[in-house]
Design an enzyme around this catalytic site. Structure first.
Site, PDB file in Angstrom:
ATOM      1  N   ASP A  99      51.027  47.334 -35.614  1.00 49.24           N
ATOM      2  CA  ASP A  99      51.883  46.190 -35.307  1.00 49.24           C
ATOM      3  C   ASP A  99      51.363  45.508 -34.046  1.00 49.24           C
ATOM      4  O   ASP A  99      51.019  46.182 -33.065  1.00 49.24           O
ATOM      5  CB  ASP A  99      53.318  46.682 -35.070  1.00 49.24           C
ATOM      6  CG  ASP A  99      54.337  45.842 -35.812  1.00 49.24           C
ATOM      7  OD1 ASP A  99      54.313  44.615 -35.617  1.00 49.24           O
ATOM      8  OD2 ASP A  99      55.142  46.396 -36.568  1.00 49.24           O
ATOM      9  N   ASP A 200      53.929  40.477 -35.376  1.00 48.57           N
ATOM     10  CA  ASP A 200      55.361  40.237 -35.218  1.00 48.57           C
ATOM     11  C   ASP A 200      55.628  38.770 -34.858  1.00 48.57           C
ATOM     12  O   ASP A 200      54.984  38.217 -33.955  1.00 48.57           O
ATOM     13  CB  ASP A 200      55.871  41.164 -34.102  1.00 48.57           C
ATOM     14  CG  ASP A 200      57.367  41.185 -33.986  1.00 48.57           C
ATOM     15  OD1 ASP A 200      58.026  41.584 -34.962  1.00 48.57           O
ATOM     16  OD2 ASP A 200      57.888  40.814 -32.918  1.00 48.57           O
ATOM     17  N   GLU A 257      54.188  37.934 -39.657  1.00 47.57           N
ATOM     18  CA  GLU A 257      55.630  37.782 -39.900  1.00 47.57           C
ATOM     19  C   GLU A 257      56.020  36.384 -39.444  1.00 47.57           C
ATOM     20  O   GLU A 257      55.829  36.038 -38.280  1.00 47.57           O
ATOM     21  CB  GLU A 257      56.416  38.835 -39.111  1.00 47.57           C
ATOM     22  CG  GLU A 257      57.903  38.739 -39.367  1.00 47.57           C
ATOM     23  CD  GLU A 257      58.753  39.490 -38.345  1.00 47.57           C
ATOM     24  OE1 GLU A 257      59.855  39.900 -38.707  1.00 47.57           O
ATOM     25  OE2 GLU A 257      58.330  39.644 -37.184  1.00 47.57           O
ATOM     26  N   HIS A 330      61.981  47.388 -42.003  1.00 52.20           N
ATOM     27  CA  HIS A 330      62.766  47.975 -40.907  1.00 52.20           C
ATOM     28  C   HIS A 330      63.851  47.034 -40.375  1.00 52.20           C
ATOM     29  O   HIS A 330      64.736  47.466 -39.649  1.00 52.20           O
ATOM     30  CB  HIS A 330      61.833  48.362 -39.756  1.00 52.20           C
ATOM     31  CG  HIS A 330      61.184  47.188 -39.108  1.00 52.20           C
ATOM     32  ND1 HIS A 330      60.222  46.427 -39.748  1.00 52.20           N
ATOM     33  CD2 HIS A 330      61.365  46.608 -37.894  1.00 52.20           C
ATOM     34  CE1 HIS A 330      59.839  45.443 -38.950  1.00 52.20           C
ATOM     35  NE2 HIS A 330      60.516  45.522 -37.829  1.00 52.20           N
ATOM     36  N   ASP A 331      63.773  45.739 -40.732  1.00 51.88           N
ATOM     37  CA  ASP A 331      64.758  44.752 -40.272  1.00 51.88           C
ATOM     38  C   ASP A 331      65.746  44.358 -41.364  1.00 51.88           C
ATOM     39  O   ASP A 331      66.610  43.517 -41.139  1.00 51.88           O
ATOM     40  CB  ASP A 331      64.049  43.465 -39.809  1.00 51.88           C
ATOM     41  CG  ASP A 331      63.429  43.601 -38.429  1.00 51.88           C
ATOM     42  OD1 ASP A 331      63.917  44.443 -37.641  1.00 51.88           O
ATOM     43  OD2 ASP A 331      62.461  42.876 -38.146  1.00 51.88           O
TER      44      ASP A 331
END
Length: 561
Positions: A99, A200, A257, A330-331
């Site tokens: 990440d 991210d 993302e 994960h979100d």
């Protein structure tokens, strides 16, 4: 046909390390815990592991607030543990995608500690500082985690911008030194041997100069401001520079993302001649069950909306660009609870959703526990929740006078902790995740839903995923075939074809707990058929011209045309 590359043909598994596997009994997953489970992932058929942040962090936002990009968080282990993990993955011919969180850092990062010292500090312009306006914030932007996007700092009598938590100040990408720091830290990890980056909120790094006020909606104190930082004016310039300086020098996969991105913008980000990124995570399908005021306002999802959105993305990127395929991470809440039925038809709907996703064009992402059908969790008390976004929202809604039961209902459906409950390995205490007290409570259904039980059951969700992944590896059509929607107006059936040369896949999915009748459209001609995969027993001789589908039934046929 699209150009062939390894990252198009891969299947990615996302690990949220805090919740994956704890080897030292402190209740927090660790790097050794991941190494311990690599054979399980290899057996599943995984090619690439995406590891959520494991860098040094004070953990205000579970590791997405980084205080040192070149160190490993003590709770997860040491750099030696990380080196061992990478070596063991590569030994098994699996790749590692890390990440990259560089829209913001932690306020405990040395750059920010320096930046706040004085207005003439060399690091001042690493972040976005502004004087207040008439005793208020520099503009009316709202943080994505609620409240103002500005925090006042007494030391220099100015505000810094934080689009997320107050402890996540935004980096100033207008400063070439900041960009160089980012490229250096990317090279640090790439030179250690990693195989790519998931970036991210990377499309937030370019802000509109002047940071103008956004439009406020009635009764709202702050404006979203998103128009001024999503897909900003220099974003393509920054990504092309990153590609030229770093990414082009390595054989890696990259996914950005990108909230608020549409298909036209995604073509620019992922076009093969653009030298930016390989693919994006877009959120259009994740917003289909959200009301006008955002994700916490629940609205029913319609299959029509789902078909329209996926078809738009499948067709929009089929010639230039590439899709990331996901239904949870994960979100996001657990996909079987959100898009399927986590009660009576848990097994069937989990397999149906997997079929839907893995038969589309794009690179599939499996989120830990998805392959065993893990579900959302209903904790009785807000005190059992850990997620900063959830806790901020709960506090804010209470202050606005909302009924706590209504707020909890939204959390049960949409809260991020649904995805973060510990991985359910077996039916021993704490689901085999830890010998200690888990950092977040385990979902109580681990006795029924766990990896141990499913690995040993050939009819399980795990084995179904394994078969889907194997079919992808053995059949180019699954990766490279073009997508076309069938029966666009059918209220309960999602059907589509994938075509490559003289081969066609016919994908038929019942998104309902009722039986549904499928009729083959007259334009769908074929000479012969064979059953490719299904989630119920099917008589191979049965005609496909008309099928009565069982609840949440999925069938895929390979047709010769």
């Amino acid at each position: 046909m699209a150009n062939k590359t390894w990252w198009k043909e891969s299947v990615v598994y996302q690990i949220y390390p805090r919740s994956f596997n704890d080897t030292n009994g402190d209740g927090i997953g660790d790097l050794k815990g991941i190494t311990e489970k690599l054979d399980y992932l290899k057996d599943l058929g995984i090619d690439v592991i995406w590891l959520s942040p494991v860098y040094q962090s004070p953990n205000d936002d579970n590791g997405y607030d980084i205080s040192d990009y070149r160190k490993i968080m003590t709770e997860f282990g040491t750099m030696e543990d990380w080196d061992e993990l990478l070596e063991q993955m590569h030994t098994r011919e699996m790749k590692l995608m890390m990440d990259l969180v560089v829209n913001h850092s932690s306020d405990e990062h040395e750059w920010f500690q320096q930046s706040r010292q004085s207005k003439d500090n060399p690091y001042r312009d690493y972040y976005i500082w502004r004087a207040g306006k008439e005793g208020k914030e520099p503009n009316n932007w709202e943080s994505i985690f609620s409240g103002s996007a500005w925090k006042y700092d007494e030391q220099t009598n100015e505000y810094f911008l934080h689009l997320f938590s107050k402890k996540q100040p935004d980096l100033n990408w207008e400063n070439p030194k900041v960009r160089q720091e980012v490229y250096d830290l990317m090279k640090f990890w790439l030179d250690k041997g990693i195989d790519g980056f998931r970036m991210d909120v990377i499309n937030l790094i370019s802000k509109v100069p002047g940071l103008p006020d956004g439009k406020t909606h009635e009764g709202k104190k702050y404006a979203s401001g998103a128009d001024f930082y999503m897909n900003g004016p220099r974003i393509h310039e920054f990504l092309q520079e990153m590609n030229k300086e770093v990414l082009s020098k390595y054989d890696v996969m990259t996914v950005g993302e990108m909230p608020g991105v549409d298909t036209e913008q995604a073509q620019l980000y992922t076009g093969e001649d653009r030298q930016e990124l390989n693919m994006v995570f877009q959120f259009e399908h994740m917003d289909l069950d959200s009301g006008p005021s955002g994700k916490w306002e629940l609205k029913p999802l319609t299959l029509q909306d789902l078909k329209f959105t996926f078809t738009k993305w499948q067709k929009g990127l089929e010639n230039d660009g590439w899709n990331s395929l996901y239904l949870n991470n994960h979100d996001q809440p657990r996909m079987v609870s959100r898009f399927g039925d986590d009660g009576e038809y848990w097994l069937e709907s989990a397999k149906m959703l997997a079929t839907f996703l893995h038969m589309l064009q794009g690179t599939p992402y499996i989120y830990q526990g998805e392959e065993i059908g893990m579900t959302n969790v209903h904790f009785d008390s807000i005190d059992d929740y850990q997620d900063i976004e959830t806790l901020n929202m709960y506090r804010e809604k209470l202050e606005e006078g909302n009924d706590p039961k209504d707020i909890m209902r939204s959390i049960y459906v949409k809260g991020r902790d649904n995805a973060r409950t510990p991985m359910q390995w077996d039916d021993s205490e704490n689901a085999g995740f830890t010998a200690g007290t888990p950092w977040l409570k385990v979902n109580p259904n681990y006795n029924e839903i766990n990896a141990d039980r499913q690995v040993n059951d050939v009819n399980s969700i795990f084995h179904y995923y394994k078969r889907l992944i194997q079919l992808r590896k053995e059949n180019e059509i699954v990766v490279y075939g073009t997508y076309d929607l069938l029966l666009p107006d059918h209220p309960t059936i999602y059907a589509y074809t994938r075509t490559l040369g003289a081969e066609k896949l016919l994908v038929i999915l019942n998104f309902s707990k009722e039986a549904s009748n499928f009729e083959l459209p007259s334009e769908c001609h074929y000479q012969s058929k064979e059953l490719f995969i299904s989630n119920y027993e099917v008589d191979e001789a049965e005609s496909i011209n008309r099928i009565e589908l069982k609840p949440y039934e999925a069938r895929v046929y390979k047709l010769k045309v």
